[in-house]
Every structure is written in structure tokens, then in C-alpha cells.
Design an enzyme around this catalytic site. Sequence first.
Site, short mmCIF file in Angstrom:
data_model
loop_
_atom_site.label_atom_id
_atom_site.label_comp_id
_atom_site.label_asym_id
_atom_site.label_seq_id
_atom_site.Cartn_x
_atom_site.Cartn_y
_atom_site.Cartn_z
CE LYS A 1 76.44 3.09 57.96
NZ LYS A 1 76.46 3.93 56.72
NE ARG B 1 73.33 2.82 54.81
CZ ARG B 1 72.53 2.97 54.69
NH1 ARG B 1 71.75 1.94 56.49
NH2 ARG B 1 71.61 3.71 54.61
N GLY C 1 82.56 5.16 49.44
CA GLY C 1 81.69 5.21 48.23
C GLY C 1 82.26 3.39 46.92
CG MET D 1 83.80 -1.78 49.52
SD MET D 1 84.22 -2.72 51.52
CE MET D 1 84.56 -1.09 52.64
NE ARG E 1 81.69 10.12 57.22
CZ ARG E 1 80.85 9.09 55.69
NH1 ARG E 1 81.42 8.01 55.67
NH2 ARG E 1 80.28 9.83 55.17
CG HIS F 1 115.88 16.90 36.28
ND1 HIS F 1 115.10 17.25 35.83
CD2 HIS F 1 116.78 17.92 37.49
CE1 HIS F 1 116.37 18.95 36.47
NE2 HIS F 1 117.15 18.79 36.74
CB SER G 1 122.88 14.09 55.79
OG SER G 1 122.20 15.05 55.00
CB CYS H 1 119.32 15.78 53.12
SG CYS H 1 120.51 15.10 52.56
CE1 TYR I 1 119.53 17.90 58.64
CE2 TYR I 1 120.76 17.79 59.91
CZ TYR I 1 121.22 18.07 59.19
OH TYR I 1 122.10 17.40 58.31
#
Lengths: 912, 912
Positions: free
Chosen positions: A31, A100, A109, A111, A367, A485, A795, A862, A882
Site C-alpha cells: 500500500k 492503515r 481484512g 489487520m 495494487r 491414501h 527417481s 515422482c 524431469y
Amino acid sequence: MNNLSINNLVYSFGNGKADGQADMVNLLGGKGANLAEMTKLGLPVPSGFTITTEVCTHFYNNNKFPNHLDEEVKKAISRMESDMGMLFGDEENPLLVSVRSGARKSMPGMMETVLNLGLTTKTIPGLIHKTKNERFVYDAYRRLIMMYSDVVMEKSDGIDPKEEKGIRQQLEDILSIYKAKKRYQSDLDMKGNDWKYISTEFKNYIEKKLNKHFPDDPYEQLWGGIQAVFQSWSGARATHYRRIENIPNNWGTAVNVQAMVFGNTGEASATGVAFTRNPATGENKFYGEWLQNAQGEDVVAGVRTPHPLNEATRTKESKHLKSLESFMPKAYTQLNDIRTSLETHYSEMQDIEFTIENNFLWMLQTRTGKRTGVAAIQMAVDMVTDGMITKEEAISRINPEQIDDLLHPTLNKEEEKKAEVIARGLPAGPGGGIGQIVFTADEAEKQAMAGKKVILVREETSPEDVHGMHESEGILTAKGGMTSHAALVARGWGKCCIVGCSALNIDLSKKEITIDDKKLYEGDWISMNGSNGAVYKGKVALQTANPDSNKTYRQLMMWADKIRTLKIRTNADSPEDALQAIAFGAEGIGLCRTEHMFFDPQRVMIMRKMILAENDSSRRKFVMELLPYQRKDFVGILKAMDGKPATIRLLDPPLHEFLSLNSSQIKKLAAELNVITQKIKNRISELHEFNPMLGHRGCRLGIAYPEITEMQARAIFEATAELTVAGIEVFPEIMIPLVGTHTELKNQEALVRNIAEIVKKEQKTDFHYTVGTMIELPRACLTANEIAKNAEFFSFGTNDLTQTTYGFSRDDIGGFLPNYLNENILSHDPFQSLDQNGVGQLITMAVDKGRSVRKNLKIGICGEHGGDPASIDFCYRNGLDYVSCSPFRVPIARLAAAQAVIKKKRFDSNHN
Amino acid sequence: MNNLSINNLVYSFGNGKADGQADMVNLLGGKGANLAEMTKLGLPVPSGFTITTEVCTHFYNNNKFPNHLDEEVKKAISRMESDMGMLFGDEENPLLVSVRSGARKSMPGMMETVLNLGLTTKTIPGLIHKTKNERFVYDAYRRLIMMYSDVVMEKSDGIDPKEEKGIRQQLEDILSIYKAKKRYQSDLDMKGNDWKYISTEFKNYIEKKLNKHFPDDPYEQLWGGIQAVFQSWSGARATHYRRIENIPNNWGTAVNVQAMVFGNTGEASATGVAFTRNPATGENKFYGEWLQNAQGEDVVAGVRTPHPLNEATRTKESKHLKSLESFMPKAYTQLNDIRTSLETHYSEMQDIEFTIENNFLWMLQTRTGKRTGVAAIQMAVDMVTDGMITKEEAISRINPEQIDDLLHPTLNKEEEKKAEVIARGLPAGPGGGIGQIVFTADEAEKQAMAGKKVILVREETSPEDVHGMHESEGILTAKGGMTSHAALVARGWGKCCIVGCSALNIDLSKKEITIDDKKLYEGDWISMNGSNGAVYKGKVALQTANPDSNKTYRQLMMWADKIRTLKIRTNADSPEDALQAIAFGAEGIGLCRTEHMFFDPQRVMIMRKMILAENDSSRRKFVMELLPYQRKDFVGILKAMDGKPATIRLLDPPLHEFLSLNSSQIKKLAAELNVITQKIKNRISELHEFNPMLGHRGCRLGIAYPEITEMQARAIFEATAELTVAGIEVFPEIMIPLVGTHTELKNQEALVRNIAEIVKKEQKTDFHYTVGTMIELPRACLTANEIAKNAEFFSFGTNDLTQTTYGFSRDDIGGFLPNYLNENILSHDPFQSLDQNGVGQLITMAVDKGRSVRKNLKIGICGEHGGDPASIDFCYRNGLDYVSCSPFRVPIARLAAAQAVIKKKRFDSNHN
């Protein structure tokens, strides 16, 4: 932090000049930095100053403000006074100010704010005289009292009151009683005298209730406000929000003190909020809401229905309401010009706040605006087309998680707002799901077959529930964490799932759920938002998703694919999943778990016979009965991959998972096998483990029962041979799980390679394959140089690696994780986003050690982290080849991988 | 290995000259190196040569012998021929040879030997003519046939026959039938003709049975023998032995080919084995056994009772037998002189073999003799006294494990030999134990109270069994590994314990054990050898132990204490254990587990109330009820330590361990707490964890329930204050368990320090304490630099660290560990001896990182490895300050710590 030098605690802005600027967000908060920037741009911003975030940090570290802060604030107030031509605390021409918060990252909202500071018994008469509006002044005063007593006086210890009704609500009650006595319909009926009377009532009540005098000195009010805002940084709401948004506690907030301007001084005044483009769709139209004769809070509070900003964005619902464009055309034109200059300046969609005070337009905030995923993509692509930003910038701007919005059906947002939340759990599988409650997988399957939509509700799920889970619209469990799971399976399918919903007390025998004092029964409708964990009573409408129909999405992903270097693979156990992932852009399978294939009723029976076998040769016989099934599985998957590589992991779970039987199932199995039930019970008890996660599983199975490895290898290679002969290119990569020593890998590798040679000879064909291992134990990382000698690829199984590195069972973490997050012991769930500091060290080590002995070692990941943007960034920086994730995370991973490249490029160019 | 150059495959010795020498053990094996050394010393050694261990390794790596081996062997044979004045395969003056294995480390009886090679149809007549002893020659020939057919012909594939009766036994049967037919009493009755006939019978049988011709060429015999000996390195027996003794497979064996000399050529011949000192007691007397007119194998086989070597070592049992000293005084004197020169030369007790052939003494072997622990200490100390060796050398010579013999009562070795082994398990707690079988802890306690000696037999034990375990003479479990609950507790007490005895099928309801087809019932007597894992039927006599009565032991330990720099602490949970450990030389407590203190019935009830508490305040109330008990515990322990430091670990186990209740216990608890049973059942099910080892335990408890940490800290500090005021020095070290992130430690440290300050004020006294943490998770090691900021000490919990680094549950490892050891996937159980390659890397890392931020960080180890010599050596090399082990391991650790210093000093001086 203890050595803050004078002159850098406070940054002034106003009258076209500012000490700060937009890129000082870390110091001034979003701000403050943008108020400075707007001021410098020459926009009409009320003067003010920003107290830096370093002051906040100092305040928390030392329990006091830095020396000289007082002095600097006084100087800044003087500057405001001169800019605005008013004096703070002056009896004739008093300056009022707002206080503020303003953190680095917006925490809307979360603070505190205090308005109208500077109104005292001394300044009120002057202001009335000046504005000739007693009602306005006393209305402002009572607003000050209500806010101040709540924010500054009651919460002065920084702790939100929990049990009691807050002071603000008590004052509201006094006001209500007064209005009722007067038979007033609303605040609009209140006259100046009424507000004056109420102000005095309020002050008396506060003095009695809080045993404190309402301050009548403007500076005392100001310091109270400043301190309250700093303190609200550590309030419960803000702390909670930071945890969810991963905002570090030590960032601190800035505080903005600014001259008050009023949208509620009469008919020529107004206030509003606007977005420079539509935040829901991304459409390039000025979009906002405003109210005549109102303060900002009135627009947000929803007491009065706000009006549309302009004619172009009028909707059916708002067609009877006057637009700012038509009602105040001059102010609107000025605002619209500001919109253009802000977008040109920031090259980004802005969320702005403005106030029109007696026909004068004031800008109170700008903003970067929040937006939906669809809108984010639309704007980014539009801005590239319009030459405002580069493709790289467009890609960096999208939060990859937002793509999720495009991939799953979701609950209708409007309906969701109105629905009754009955419980909250962990958002384990994204999107929305609605259905009728069932309690067992079998019932789920049965009802689904009969055409009903069901939600499967369980304490937790197990592999035996998979058939019912698949048929359900959503899965809801009372236990388990983000990698339980249920969560893993649901995310793999892109199915809505909420886990760890501990408020649920499930009584299976009565087929009912108790939540506090409420009850739900089988067949009751519920709706779930798997993206935020909310469970609703009844049916909420669903919105379907179809990303490919979105042209800009396709455009953005094309750009991302060109930039990224990480390959994106998918975790898929079936041809269907694999095809879904390929449709989403997957370039191979990174993890095909073979154990899920064994839970089909026919196969699980063979598995059980195998487990109960008396000796090696009869076990081998049963294992080989599984061969044709497995071969068929692999033919299906490898064919679906059509030339893309597929990493197939050999059997991983402990054998007892296949023997989780109730007594009637034991009897049935005993009859089929022609053995006594005690024998089966004995074997079950033999296989019981105290900590199955650390037990006889992974390659430990293949070493104990080499015939299992041999059968699986044979199934893979026979499938490979069959497809090769049929002219289809296939690249199977055989992955040995849970290796901790190079000797384990060597043992299993030899078995696999031996079978490959045999199958090649039998089938009279040659084919390509590789053998590698899953790196999922700390010891594997520590000895990766030994292991890499026998591995063509690594992997990282980061789920298990996280479990063992932390000593956290992902199935049991629910018992303490929430507490850990609340207490800031952990900044995030390490099963969701990779712990780069701990687990990450092991990964870096394993990559270095592995490639030190095998330069071209192929390395991927993975675990669940393969779909997490921060973790993908880590993988890119650590030179992985990857990442692999569930099909529905593939687009997210593609984007995140491109962002990682851009981020590193920017970092490198900043550090060269 | 592929590039062995010529001339180094074979090392000759004989006639006072030798290619090798004693320090070439790695290349020539122990036997070969010492034969060379003895030859060089001028002792009468039959000529021969050694084929190196590198040839063995080459043979296993390449499946063939190196080039030139053939050539070198031929040369070496020529040299033997010239030394001995005989010719290999000659018809008139034939040289006969033996082929024997010889590894780096003695593996007695584990590999093959073939004697009398060179006897063929061509050489037999010449030898008969030369010796004028047809009986001797044909006896030698039939011995050759029996050995060769067994070792070379039948086992030519290197695999021991398992199911069938071996060829050797079949030949023995033929011999028995022949003797029976002839009505002969023993082999002594066999004449030359009989042996000649039998030799032909044997050869015919072998040809029919094995379908192979018995070789009649001396070189074919020789190569067959050499190959068989190399192959026996990978036989089942040898492989098994190496695993137990931790001998690497790749060492390989050497092969020794040596001219035969015969102790069985008549009355002027003899053979024997001797020790230069008494191997059982260490007494400095020449000690051995011999037989007239016999071959070496006759002495060992036990067919004839061997005679005592000399008058001084004659016993009651052997007083009627002639000593060598009296019967062949000349040979004895020569042998006794050799004894002196060998001891002088080697400065070590030797185990020698000799043969007297026609009054000529031949030395066949010398090697360092095996000995009991008592003897080892006696000899080492004596040799220091006699100036033969240094104190450092004396210390290095003792295998620390041998000290165990002095610390525990043991089964009488003679009786044990005769007893019936009914099962074998893992040797978890050393020493011997005898008692009557009981199946529950309660029964154990009851019977013990009634004065009976009992052995507690369980599937596995839990903390609830501790009272009964304590009262038992021994603990025997069917499940669990070397660090299972039973093993840990038993070792802590120095109690006999065998775990993982999987042959036991326990039927609790019938109170019976089935082992194969045998049954044992409650009340049956059994005996256990906890040092080797054997369980015997019936009662075997016990021998008590009292190390302090052993003067040489005390002397040795004094020397060790002077040399070592590592402090030795103990793991002790009670004043009794602490005092026992101090008596054994402990210098502090390294691990005082507080949870064991909570299982007392009164306390466990409070714990249960605490766990079932509805809210924080009632939980705090119950927790505080435990305070007086805990304070008393700590007063007791700290007082016992009398100025020595004591590391006290805060509560570690998951709460459900305190709620392991059967339904009647649940009812009772519900009644006491005045709640419905369902509530208790719900809480139990809530607390259930899938992997408790990775669950809500350790500091995770103290974070969720800060009142527990506060109560424990208060108890410690109040005890500290009380003793301080009473003038007793105390050094409590508070240890936070299972820390994985520095934030966890910071949280708990703050609680503890806060309580310390409060207690200091309350008690108006000051005291010293430190706060540190247990390092037992990989993540703690990886982030030790962060953690050390809040830790004054680290203590490695290597049990848990091994579990998580490997992903091995120590409670479940029994399912696959035996297989892993058999298959050489692991060289040893990583819970017994630290995995220096994997877990060790983490420890090294943690030490470096920890001390990088806190130079004087005190670091110790308190896992089971603290009592393991190899692990202690690692700890010393890594700069730890102390190791902590169970009381009965303290003396072992003291010695091992001194050995570590000596080893490093030697290593450093060799590398400078």
C-alpha cells in the site's frame, strides 16, 4: 535491527512528491509503496506517510519503537499539514488522518484500520464550522469511537477476545436500542444530534466497561492507532492467514498514516473500488462498484447495494442502478484516464480505491488486483498481444495453482457463498463434488451403478476401497493428511477429496455421522469444495471445466512449453490415466505403480495364495499365475504411451496389505485353499508389522521373493517384445523401489537383466530398456555414488524421503501437523511442498554423488512434490531431467517448469 | 587382478629359506605367512609353497586361474623335491603333499583339506619299498581316496550336498560292513592287505556312484585338490562363518601345498597340537595334547583320547596317560625350546601343530591362539609385566566383547555341550539364564515372588511387561530384533535375553509352545545362552561372575582409562542401574529415559487420566499430580550420580503406549474416571497410529502438551535445587527428544529455561544445568547448524537415526534381516554396529555443522551403538566427547575407547 538510523523510519508522500516508490514494497508494504508511486505519477493522492516494516520488526524484537520514531512522525505530520492546508488537532481547520496496515503482500481484512483520528472535543466545533455539516462530523466521531475502542482500547494486549461479545458489538447494540426507541429504520435516519448523543453515550459506556478514558488528544489517538496496527500483525486472524499464504512472520507490516478524505459529505461525494480489467473473466473492461455519499467501508460491508461503475459492465441485476459514468461523468472520465495511466505504468491489472469529496477525485490505493485463474490467463495473453509485457512476464504472472480452476468442475461460487458449512478438512483433491452420503466402497459402487451420485465418507481409505472411491463424486475422510491414501488416489484421478476432517464422528453401524450436535445419515446430500476443504449441507450447483476450449490457455501453455527444459511426466497406473495425462501434455510416465493392479478380486486371490504358499516352488507357481494379467496391464500402458518412456515400479507395499481380511473372508479363503482358518490367521499375524512403512516392503520383498521380481520383469519384457514386434516403439524403465544399499539394487538389477536376456532370446527380438531405482531413503542419498553404479536412472520418491528425513508418518501426521503450523514450528506441510532446507540437501547430495560416477544419469522426481510449483523450481535448480505428477497437475507443472527457467534467468542476470 | 605378473602367484618355503614372511598375511593367509616365518626362523618345517589369496580372488572374478600359475606351481614343486630329496610322482622315492586352505583370519574347519596327494598305483610300490610298511601306505591311500572323493570329486560344483548322504559317509559304511564281516573292533585291527582291498573297493564304488574315475596322475590329483580348496571358500559353511565373524567375501583364501610328514609310521612317530600358554586361563604353562602313531586328524576327531603334553599340565582326568615330556623327552625338549623361540619372536601366545616322524620333529603350523576373555587379559597383563609387550599392545589385543565373559553369569561350558538345543534366536542379552517357562509378566512376577526361577516367554514384550521381565532369569521372544523392546531392556539390566526365536509357536490360551513337533508347557525348565542365542531343554548349570575379584582385569582397565579420551557414560533409568554402572566405571548418565518411570501402576493411572482429559486445564491438573513422583525419581538418580553429569530425556513414547488396555481394564478405568467406556475406546482409537515410530512422540508431545514438558522440567529442577541446598553437586542435562527442526527445539528450550528461572526464584537457590537435544533424525543432522544455536549438547540417538536413515523398523526387521545377512546384502546388523558409510555420514555432518556454530558443543552418543567397539572407534575418530551404553557394556566401552586411541595413533604414525 537495533541500529535503525534516524531518517529512514518514515517515508512521506503528497503533493506530487514522495520519499518512496513502487519497488520499495519490502520496506513500505504494498500500500505504502504504491501510494508513493501514485503520488509521483501526479495522481491526486491525499498526503500522508508510511512507517516502515523495519519499525514493525524492531517493535516485535525489542518490545518498543525505535528512538527517533516520534520525532520523524511529527516531521511527517507537519509536511502533511502543509500539503493539505490543515493542521492536526487545530481548533479551526483540523486535519483528520487514517491509520492503515500495509504488508509486503496483501492480507485483506486481516489487520486493523482506524479512521478519523484527530477528532476531539476541541476539533469537532471547528470542523462543524468548516463543513457546515454537524451530522457528518458526529457520524465520523462515532465511527472513530467504535473503531478505536475496539481496535486500540480493547485489544491493547494484542489478543482477540474469544468468548465474550466484543466492545464494538456492544456499542452496536446501544445504537440499535436507540434507533428502536426512536423508531428509526436505518442509520440514514440518524440526525446530527442523534450522533452527538450517541457519541457521548459510547464514551461513557467505554469508560465504565473498559475502565479507560476515551483519548481526547489527537497525538494520543494517533499513537494508539499506530501501535494497534503493528500489534494486529500478530493477531490470530493475521497469523492464521499468513500460515495459509506462506507469508513469513518476520516480514512485518508497514503502517500508513494518511489525510482523511470523505465520500460521505453529501450528494457530491462518493466512494468506490474498481479493477482496471474484469477480475473474474479477464475481459479488458473497466470494472467496479461505487456508492454515493458513503465511506469506503460501506461499499465493502454490503449494507447498501453498490452501483456499477459504468454502462459497459452493467448486468441484469444492476440495470436499475445509476453508474458513476452517467451520474458523475467528469469524475468518471478522470478516473478512466487514471485507469489507463496506471495500467500503462504498471503493465498490470490494478485494483484501486477512490473517493470523491465534493466533486474532487482522490485516489486512495492501487495494487495489483486479485483474479481468477481464467482471468489471469486472459489478461496475461492479452497484454502480450497488446505489446504491454513479454511472454516470459506473462508466464511468470500466473500462479500455477490457478490453472487448477480450469481443470476441474467446481462448485458454483455464488451458491457456495450461501450454503451452510458443516465441517472443514484438508483440501486433498481439487474441484467440487456433490452427492449422497455412503459409508462403504461397496455401497458406493452399488449406488453409482444404479445411477446415483454418491460421496464416500470413511474414517480413512485403504486399497480395498479403490473401486468404490472411483465411482464416487467425492471422498471425505475423518483421518489422514494431504498424502494419505485417499488424497493420493483422489488427486491421481483429479477427483474431489477432503481428508482429515476431524469434526466427523462416523458411526458405521448406525450409518450416521455426528458433527458436534448435528447428525447426517446415509443418503443425505452434501457438497464439497476440494480446493479449500469446505463441506456443505445439501446440493450446491456444479460448474464443468474444459481447458482445451480456452484459446488463451492453449496459447500460454505453448509459450511455457517452449521455455521450460524440465520434462513433465505423469504418475499413472492405467491406460486411462496415462491418456488423460497425455491430453494434458505429459511426456511420459514417471511412476507406474504396479501394486494397484493386484487388487482386482481375481488377482488379489492369487496374491493371497502366493502369500500363503508353503514353499518357494508353490509360491513361484502362484506368482506365475499373475503373469498374463500383468503382461496385459503393461501392453495397455506401454501402448498408450506410444513411444514415450514409462517408468514402471516393481511391487512396493508390504504383503499384509493383501491380507487385510475380516473373519468371513478368512473362512472363504480357507475353504478355497483347502486349509484351516488358523493357518491364515497365523500368517496374518506373522506378517503384522508395528511400523509397516519401515517394514518388509519395496525391494526387500523382491529380495526375499525373487520370483515376484522375475514375474514382473517378465511381464514387462514380454509386453515390450510383443509391442516391438507389432512395430510400436516402447521405452520401459524398470524401477526398483526403496533401495537403501547398493547391494539391494545390484541383487534386483541382476534378476531383471537376466529375465530381459531370456525374453529377448525366447521372443527372438531386441528391445531397449533401462533399470534404475527410486531414491526415497536418506541412506540412498548418502550413498548415491555407490548406487548409481548400478542405476541408469534415479527417481526421487519424495513422499517416503520426507517421511524418513523428518521421521513423520504421513498417515499419522494429522495428530500434530495442525498444531505445528499454528505454532509456526513448520512454515508449511512438508508433504505438500518440498522441505528444501532438509530433504532438499539430501536431493542435492544424491544428484551430485550420482552424477559423479555416472555423468548422464537420468534423474527425476515422482513424489507428490512433482506437481508443486516451489518444488518444481527446486528440481530445476538442482539439474533434474524431469518431474512426474498426477495427470491433473501436469498443466500446472508445465507452467511451473517454465517459471523456474525465467526465475533463474532473472536471478542470474541480477547477480552478474 | 587381471594383470597378475608372473612370479608372484606362488611363494615357496623350505630348508631355512622362504619367499614370504609373517607380515604377508593378507597375501599368503595366516597359515602360509607363518609357515614362511617359521622356516626363516630355522624351525623344522616341511617344504612347500603358498598360492596367494589374489589367485583366489582372480579365480572368483574370472572363473579360471591366472596364466602362468601352472608354470609357477611346477617350479615350486621342483624346489620342494630338491629340499626334501624326494620326487613328486616318482616310482621309487615319491613325494606326497597336502593341500590346505589358509585365509587371512583363521576359519577353523570351515574349508577343505586333502592329504596324501601323490599316491598312485605307480608310486605306492616305491613307497612301500622305502617305508617297509604296506599297512601305513595303504592306510594313507584309503584316506586320500575318502577325502578326495568327498572334497574334490563330489563337491566339484562347490555346493555341499544337502539331502543325500555324502560319498564319504557311504565309504565309511563300506568300511564298517567290511570290519564287521571280519569281526574287527577298530581300524587298528586293519592290516595292510585289508586297506589294500578296501582301497580298490572304494575306487570301484566311486566310479559306479559318481561316474568318474579316481585320478591316478599325481598332478591331476594336485590340481583337483587346489581347485577344491579355492572352491570351498564359497561353500555354505565358510560363507555362514564369514558372516558371523564379519570377514569380507573378497578377501579370498590362500592354498598351502606342503610335503607330507607322517605321525603314524609307527611307535617312534606322533602328532599333536599345543598352546604356548593355557588358552582357558591364560596361565603361563606350555599346554597341549598329543597321540602316538597317529595323524593330525586323529587328535582332533576325538576317536582316541589325546594325552597331555607335559607333567605340569596333567589333570585328574589325564593322570593315567603318558605325557610327551616323559615318553619322548628329546622331542619334547626340542618342542619346548621352539615354544620359547616362537613366543619370543611373536610376543604372543601361539597355537602350534607338530608331527614327529620316526623321532624327527616337524612343525606344521603356528598361529596366534584363540583364548577365553579371562585368558586374554591374563596373558596380556603378564606379557606387559615380563616386558614382552607394551601396555598399548596389551590393550589392543583384547577383543572387548570378551570382557563380557567376566561380567555375566554364564552357562557351564561343559554341560552346555551336552545339552539339547531346542531352538536358536538372536543373542540379545548376554550371559546364561535358567528357569521355568511362564507366559505373562504377571505370572513371572508371581512365581518369582514365590521364590521360583522363571524364564518369560513372549511373542514380543511391551513396556507393560517390564515388571515381569525384571523378575525373570531370562527373556525369550519369538519376534523382534537386537534392538527390540525386550533386547533393549534386558541389555540395560545385563539380563540374559534371546529374541527373534522364530521357531517358537506360542499358544497363550493353552499355555504351550510348539517347536516343530515338540511341545513345551508352562513350568518346564529351559536354559538359555544369551551370548550365542541357543535355547536348551532342561537345566544347565550356571557359573557366576565377579570381575572385580580379577586383579589383572583391574590392572588392564586402569591402563585403558589412562589412554582413552572418550568419556564413558551409561544409559540408566533408576538409581540401581546408575550405581551398577558407576561400579563398572561409568562417568555419568548419557541417557535417563523418563518414560519407564510412568509405568508404575499408580502413575500409569494418572497418565491415563491425563491422556483422557477433556481440556488443557484438566490435563494440566493431572500432569501436575505426577510431579512429586518425578521429583523423587530425579532426586534418587541425581544423588546416585554424586557430582557426575546426568542427561535426562523428556517423555518420548507415543501416548497410546499408556493406553494399551484390554476390555476389562477399560471398564475399570471408565468406572474410576466416571466416564462411559465408549469415551475411552474413542480416545484409544483416536490415538491409534499406523506407524507409531514416525508418529506423535518425542518433542512433538511436549509441543502439543507443554504442561508435560513443564512438569518434567519442574521435577528435575526442584530435585536439583533440593540436592544443591543439601550440598550435593548435581549436573542435570535436559535432553529434548526427536528434534527435526530448530523451531521444535527452540519451543521446548524456552519452556524448560523458563521453569528453571521460576524454580530458582521459588527455591532461592542457583544451580547449573544445560539444555540440549537428541540427534536421531536425518533432518536434525542436515540442519545441525541451525539446531546447535539452541543446544548446549547433542546426543546421537543412533537407534532411531538408523531406523530412519535405512527406513528399517527395528521391531519389524526380523522379517528380512536374516535373509539380508545371508545374501550379503548387509555385512552386519546396522542396529548392532553403526553403519559408518551411511548413518556415519550423517553423524560426521552433524558434528561438523553443530560445532561450526558452537565450537564447544558437547557431543555424545546414547544409542545401542554406544557399547559397540567398532562404533566407539567411529565416535572417537569423529571427535565425540563421550559414548553412553548400558551398565554391563561400560567396561567394554572403556577398553574399546582406549583401543580407538591406539588405533588412530598407529594409523597416523603409519601415514606420516
